[in-house]
Design an enzyme around this catalytic site. Sequence first.
Site, mmCIF file in Angstrom:
data_model
loop_
_atom_site.group_PDB
_atom_site.id
_atom_site.type_symbol
_atom_site.label_atom_id
_atom_site.label_comp_id
_atom_site.label_asym_id
_atom_site.label_seq_id
_atom_site.Cartn_x
_atom_site.Cartn_y
_atom_site.Cartn_z
ATOM 1 N N LEU A 93 -0.185 -14.740 2.814
ATOM 2 C CA LEU A 93 -0.227 -13.950 4.046
ATOM 3 C C LEU A 93 0.575 -12.650 3.960
ATOM 4 C CD1 LEU A 93 0.269 -16.924 6.539
ATOM 5 C CD2 LEU A 93 -1.870 -16.047 5.605
ATOM 6 N N CYS A 94 0.813 -12.137 2.758
ATOM 7 C CA CYS A 94 1.554 -10.875 2.567
ATOM 8 C C CYS A 94 2.923 -10.903 3.247
ATOM 9 C CB CYS A 94 0.740 -9.684 3.088
ATOM 10 S SG CYS A 94 -0.793 -9.398 2.203
#
Length: 831
Positions: free
Chosen positions: A390-391
């Site tokens: 999810l960065c």
Amino acid sequence: MDEAAHITYNKAVEELREREYPMLQGTTYLDHAGTTLYPKSLIERFSADMVSNLYGNPHSASNASQLTTRRIEDVRLQLLELFSADPEDFEVVFVANATTGIKLVMDAFRDQENGFWYGYHRDAHTSLIGVRETATEHRCFATDAEVVDWIRQPTQQDGRARLFAYPAQSNMNGRRLPLDWTQRIRAANDKGATYTLLDAAALVSTSPLDLSNADHAPDFVVLSLYKMFGFPDLGALIVRRSSAHAFDKRRYFGGGTVEMVVCLKEQWHAKKADSLHERLEDGTLPIHSIMALDSAITVHKELYSSLEHVSQHTSFLAAKLYKELASLRHGNGQKVCQIYADLASYYGDAATQGPIVAFNLHNDSGGWVSNAEVEKLAAIKDFHLRTGGLCNPGGIASSLGLAPWEMHENFSAGQRCGNENDIMRGKPTGMIRVSLGAMSTLKDVDSFVAFLREFFVQSKPLSAMAPALCEEVELSSTSRLHVESLSVYPIKSCAGFSVPPGQAWEVYPEGLAWDREWCLVHQGTGAALSQKRYPKMALIRPSIDLAKGVLRVGLAGLLKGTTAADEITVPLSADPRLFADNAVYRNASAKVCGDFVQAKTYKSSQISAFFSQALGVACHLARFPAAGSGSGFSPRHSKAHLQKYQRARSLRIPGAYPDAAPVVPGVCVSKPILLSNESPILTISRSSLNRLNELIKADGGKAAQAEVFRANIVVAENPDCPPGLEDPYAEDDWRYLRIGEQYYEMLGACRRCQMVCIDQQSAERDEEPFSTLAKTRRFDGRVYFGEHTCHVPVEDSSIFKQNPSITVGDAVQPYREDEISQDSRLWSLVG
């Protein structure tokens, strides 16, 4: 809104969704934070605008260009109005996306004369974290309390500019961070040199942002307009005018950001000075996207009234989803969802929590469900969601309990963003994210919960097993044995590391975790060193420090004081940068039980000097890659061991008995191993050791310690067993062990050599215990003691946790060949 009002609003959204979002027909959309959808009326309005007007490059005096200029300035004002920002105090700079806005701020600080200090919060998106690479000093704040303490401390005046950045809302789990930090930083005594950068991309997609008080507002705010409206693909940077001087040192210029440029014979230029956006909007503006933004703001207001209404609606849905997921239980009571909600946030409170739920799934025995498999099934069933890292590396690491060394190790073993290595060393490497938006409905929530119930909730305990198997889950109360001790030998032929009691130690196909992954190799020949030739290796004492993620190596006895350093540490992660020849495997002529092996040698001269000085022989530390490490090399394999019952069968008269296949099909199948001699795991019995020592002492010899046999598992009678009930050498007839909930196959007896005569505390040689073993445990001219062992894998991962483990004190139940069928679960695995 009360619940009734929410229900009414939800019905309106359902009607709006059917009319405005035809692409959602038949799907359940739960990825608002990833890909925001645009309403049909927005595209229609924008299309009508494009066919009705002619727009040109603003850098011209034509009618088309002047129309563009007016429209763009109007849109700037609309955007500021959306956030209650006074144009006298703020200015809008259009950028390609939020990340580009962050990079624009980074450019300004990177070009400061003395560089800059950079601080960022753990929950930051990778776009914020990347700024640290250009700072002269940076700090990641792991908790809110650290930020608060830092704000209270006086600022060190060192002539550097300072920038603190954080997200208004975590893009990982939706947790909303305190917006008053910017005000407190500005108000803190001497922090005038500290600027604040707020990443509002996730927040404003479903919630308003109030910039009405310029004194309390961040210096810089980045927005992702496509996350708000779905279209256009555009970002914005909102700058406090009183902080605009931070860009004065920015060096780059391009397009129309300068009044004049001289490049022949003299290097000179004059920047535009009328407005900040003229100096920062490099090149031609994305004029059509800005026109689309005009339509997007208008349509969004018509459809949803305000961001406040969107916030209330999505907050209601998120609270319902959270409650539903938290209540899911398997038939045995095991919870289904591990939800990663911050302790400071509360679902239903828009001030602390946004409409995102991040979680992982458990099977009914507590193991992790693969996110890749969830996403595949969700795609088939038309559920749009997101899985992975999810960065948000800081949030992922803290929520999943991943230490830096574990993340390095996972990377070395092949884990990459988006691949299927989503459960490694017993932990998930990412999570599932469900994010709700303006067009989300109660039906989306209900459908998703029903989806999980259908495919991932086991209504009956251990439903993957036959009913008869469930009766075998608990160990027999008659078991007299337990695991007395566990040992791993991180560096081949060096001392062992005792696994602490209560520590669950993972078991892999190659053996116990960290067992014989390293070895020492001769610098000249490349041959692996062993105690047979270098007995002082017993005084090299490795230990596994999981908290720090390092292999610690110390020295004992005669080796103390022989090296410049008393101890060295080696990262547990197989970081390619640590190894020689640019991480290319070095062909080594080392032999381990007749096998040629290839290992990665550490390039650190300090590490090589430590071992060379200790042993008095020039050597390197090397590492043998485990399977799945991404090295391109396969593990070695164990030798096939001929079981005693098979030897007996070979002496039968042909035709006297029917030739039947072995009861256990895997008996002679080799098993993957690392640098262990012949099999993944070695097991000995305390009863057998006691009997051996009785015989040694009867002849006046010195009793042998368990360590000389270098076993991984020592099995002993329970302390409450009556004396005199020991059963020495019973392991000769064992075919399987059940240890805890796991099963282990006995591959055959371990052939012994004179290395067992090296005292592991003093490194001195003796004739025992080999002398007595040769008299009492010699078969066909070979001496045996202990049993080669391997873990029996469970094919259906829903039955047990994916990563088996063993713990000191675990109950042990042995099975002879004729007893295998008595345990129906064991029989189902091997029969």
